[in-house]
Design a protein around this motif. Sequence first.
Motif, PDB file in Angstrom:
ATOM      1  N   ILE A 219      28.154  32.716  44.917  1.00 26.41           N
ATOM      2  CA  ILE A 219      29.521  32.177  44.947  1.00 26.41           C
ATOM      3  C   ILE A 219      30.244  32.500  43.641  1.00 26.41           C
ATOM      4  O   ILE A 219      31.410  32.882  43.636  1.00 26.41           O
ATOM      5  CB  ILE A 219      29.521  30.655  45.250  1.00 26.41           C
TER       6      ILE A 219
ATOM      7  N   ASP B  15      32.739  31.817  52.932  1.00 27.11           N
ATOM      8  CA  ASP B  15      34.142  31.564  52.597  1.00 27.11           C
ATOM      9  C   ASP B  15      35.057  32.007  53.748  1.00 27.11           C
ATOM     10  O   ASP B  15      35.965  31.283  54.152  1.00 27.11           O
ATOM     11  CB  ASP B  15      34.531  32.231  51.274  1.00 27.11           C
ATOM     12  N   GLU B  16      34.783  33.172  54.309  1.00 24.33           N
ATOM     13  CA  GLU B  16      35.582  33.625  55.465  1.00 24.33           C
ATOM     14  C   GLU B  16      35.345  32.722  56.678  1.00 24.33           C
ATOM     15  O   GLU B  16      36.262  32.489  57.469  1.00 24.33           O
ATOM     16  CB  GLU B  16      35.201  35.066  55.881  1.00 24.33           C
TER      17      GLU B  16
ATOM     18  N   ASP C 197      31.421  35.985  43.900  1.00 23.07           N
ATOM     19  CA  ASP C 197      32.128  36.340  45.145  1.00 23.07           C
ATOM     20  C   ASP C 197      31.437  37.559  45.756  1.00 23.07           C
ATOM     21  O   ASP C 197      32.056  38.585  46.034  1.00 23.07           O
ATOM     22  CB  ASP C 197      33.596  36.671  44.833  1.00 23.07           C
TER      23      ASP C 197
ATOM     24  N   GLY D  11      35.706  23.763  50.449  1.00 23.00           N
ATOM     25  CA  GLY D  11      35.785  25.025  49.716  1.00 23.00           C
ATOM     26  C   GLY D  11      36.022  24.826  48.230  1.00 23.00           C
ATOM     27  O   GLY D  11      35.339  25.429  47.390  1.00 23.00           O
TER      28      GLY D  11
ATOM     29  N   ASP E 114      40.352  32.600  50.127  1.00 22.72           N
ATOM     30  CA  ASP E 114      40.387  32.821  51.580  1.00 22.72           C
ATOM     31  C   ASP E 114      41.068  31.665  52.315  1.00 22.72           C
ATOM     32  O   ASP E 114      41.752  31.872  53.318  1.00 22.72           O
ATOM     33  CB  ASP E 114      38.962  32.982  52.130  1.00 22.72           C
TER      34      ASP E 114
ATOM     35  N   ASP F  34      33.697  25.860  44.950  1.00 19.71           N
ATOM     36  CA  ASP F  34      34.253  26.660  43.847  1.00 19.71           C
ATOM     37  C   ASP F  34      34.043  25.958  42.501  1.00 19.71           C
ATOM     38  O   ASP F  34      33.612  26.567  41.526  1.00 19.71           O
ATOM     39  CB  ASP F  34      35.767  26.868  44.054  1.00 19.71           C
TER      40      ASP F  34
ATOM     41  N   THR G  56      36.357  31.625  44.844  1.00 20.02           N
ATOM     42  CA  THR G  56      35.747  32.381  45.948  1.00 20.02           C
ATOM     43  C   THR G  56      36.165  31.824  47.306  1.00 20.02           C
ATOM     44  O   THR G  56      36.543  32.563  48.213  1.00 20.02           O
ATOM     45  CB  THR G  56      34.209  32.334  45.809  1.00 20.02           C
ATOM     46  N   PHE G  57      36.131  30.517  47.461  1.00 22.28           N
ATOM     47  CA  PHE G  57      36.530  29.891  48.722  1.00 22.28           C
ATOM     48  C   PHE G  57      38.051  29.713  48.831  1.00 22.28           C
ATOM     49  O   PHE G  57      38.641  30.026  49.860  1.00 22.28           O
ATOM     50  CB  PHE G  57      35.845  28.518  48.890  1.00 22.28           C
TER      51      PHE G  57
ATOM     52  N   THR H  70      24.010  27.360  51.871  1.00 20.45           N
ATOM     53  CA  THR H  70      25.253  26.611  51.617  1.00 20.45           C
ATOM     54  C   THR H  70      25.167  25.202  52.207  1.00 20.45           C
ATOM     55  O   THR H  70      25.555  24.223  51.562  1.00 20.45           O
ATOM     56  CB  THR H  70      26.457  27.371  52.214  1.00 20.45           C
TER      57      THR H  70
END
Lengths: 179, 179, 179, 179
Positions: C92, C102-103, C95, C72, C149, C76, C145-146, D71
């Motif tokens: 990304i 990311d979730e 976001d 993650g 979470d 980012d 963004t990552f 990704t």
Amino acid sequence: MSEQHSYSLNSKKVEAATDEWLARRGVTRDKIAELVHFLQKDYFPNLTVEECIHHVNAVLSKREVQNAVLTGIQLDLLAEEGKLLEPLQEMIFNDEGLYGCDEVLALSIVNVYGSIGFTNFGYIDKLKPGILKKLNDRSDGEIHTFLDDIVGAIAASAASRIAHRKQAERENNTNLPLD
Amino acid sequence: MSEQHSYSLNSKKVEAATDEWLARRGVTRDKIAELVHFLQKDYFPNLTVEECIHHVNAVLSKREVQNAVLTGIQLDLLAEEGKLLEPLQEMIFNDEGLYGCDEVLALSIVNVYGSIGFTNFGYIDKLKPGILKKLNDRSDGEIHTFLDDIVGAIAASAASRIAHRKQAERENNTNLPLD
Amino acid sequence: MSEQHSYSLNSKKVEAATDEWLARRGVTRDKIAELVHFLQKDYFPNLTVEECIHHVNAVLSKREVQNAVLTGIQLDLLAEEGKLLEPLQEMIFNDEGLYGCDEVLALSIVNVYGSIGFTNFGYIDKLKPGILKKLNDRSDGEIHTFLDDIVGAIAASAASRIAHRKQAERENNTNLPLD
Amino acid sequence: MSEQHSYSLNSKKVEAATDEWLARRGVTRDKIAELVHFLQKDYFPNLTVEECIHHVNAVLSKREVQNAVLTGIQLDLLAEEGKLLEPLQEMIFNDEGLYGCDEVLALSIVNVYGSIGFTNFGYIDKLKPGILKKLNDRSDGEIHTFLDDIVGAIAASAASRIAHRKQAERENNTNLPLD
């Protein structure tokens, strides 16, 4: 679950029930260990079934796993006795193609040891070696729609645990750094 | 499920049962739509409850969702009637803190509309607005350990569906390209 | 992953990198422990932030968690430097609402401690207390963004771990059986 | 993702990039359809590869799937070029045994079509038929640590979609009710 309730069960009781219910449905820790051995023997030629039992025990000691085992066997039993409401009764009794709650519960077991177990779960669920073949044989009137997937998930989780532990052993037993 | 069996149920029957069981347990599509509106009104000020019902309908038309609803309500009903085996009976009856199979089934609903629904599911499950408060009120003797989470999951999924559709609308209704 | 490859990294190296990368991105174990305390203080009034740190350490010692943190933060960082290919860079960097990987990575962390953590993850992800607010503040040019979470997921997992351990303590410290 | 941002990308751009990136990495829709055919031919003997392409197209039209494809390929590309930070570079480059983020992203694809796809994903990921064998062949210097699992997940999802659609066809084409 709900954090609002302070109620909670004695863990020992849940663990003991898990063992008892598995045994009553014909699933011993040895039989699960044989599945683990089947999955891992090519990667670790020295792996013994006894060692696999140790890892199966560790998986079965997790509360999350025990919850899934008890819930799955309960639904199998009720379906066997014809006590579920329709159309759920028909779906679980017949292990219907579009019913996937059994896989959902099984995945919650695999997740506890991480994503590297998904492949082993799918593989064993398709091949149905050992005890899985017996659980899928409907000729004896027993319904194992949930237990079938749950046992495969326990074996896949134990296989993941072995992969993690073998790596730790390798790092600890060597004098020369790996990196 | 098992692909070995060719048996399969009539989808209409499964869909009708889902509706009927939800209604019997006091959950209407309107009540779920109100949860969706609660979740999305700040992002889409023009969103109506009627529009939310449309998205709830779409979520409830998915077989995967119907399976989870029927399985969850069945377990709630049996716990209410004291018909589950111990210690599962105690765990589900008391919505015990370490029992998580209700969340597991709920997540299988959220997953169908993708990961952007996880946040809304957790948020609504903690806040318990609208019908969720009623489902959690144990004073009437009803047990909704599973349905509580499942209804939150259906609402979170409908919210995700709205986010996806609003984006599509935005792209179709504009003459100037967004990019 | 692939079991075909015998190659494997030294775990210590992966653990050290996780710590270092988190620190560089402004995330200390204390800050995560504060989130855990925020989530659990109402259920366990005597819980201290120090105790929470202990549980955060346990979560961060899991290889699965370390993998998600490193992956993650890497994404980012690349987004921050504008080095990803379009349109992933744009998604990304901004976001974007319909981007959910990311979730997905965050959920893989929560899963390790079981489904009872989903609610806490969603709740904290919506409220953004403490360090999560700072990670979401884009005014400093940093992209999280990552990590945003992932940090919420680590806190939710530590909260689940506390729930499990508190139960074990309760059972061990009492002379009268709970059941 | 974050609902706080109103920013969003044009879906067509994301879909076009998914196709382009897959093609550049040697993965055509035909090759994925062959995997689907491999998985489903025993259950539906009349199933053609052309029909499978139709289902692969449907899976690839989902934004959640496109996000995972972009990704995953991005991380593969960076690992191939040696541009990731250590130790992540080493882990992804070597498809390391304890690195599971590739399976995590792949599962997010399978989830969109429900849990009945898990088994097919695991099975195909272990057997590596067709294009999966090529993606795993490291002799050409290409790194497909993520894409390998993602392509298997797309095939497993398309197989689930076929199971759902075949059931719907069966119900519509028959004059005698199934129940």
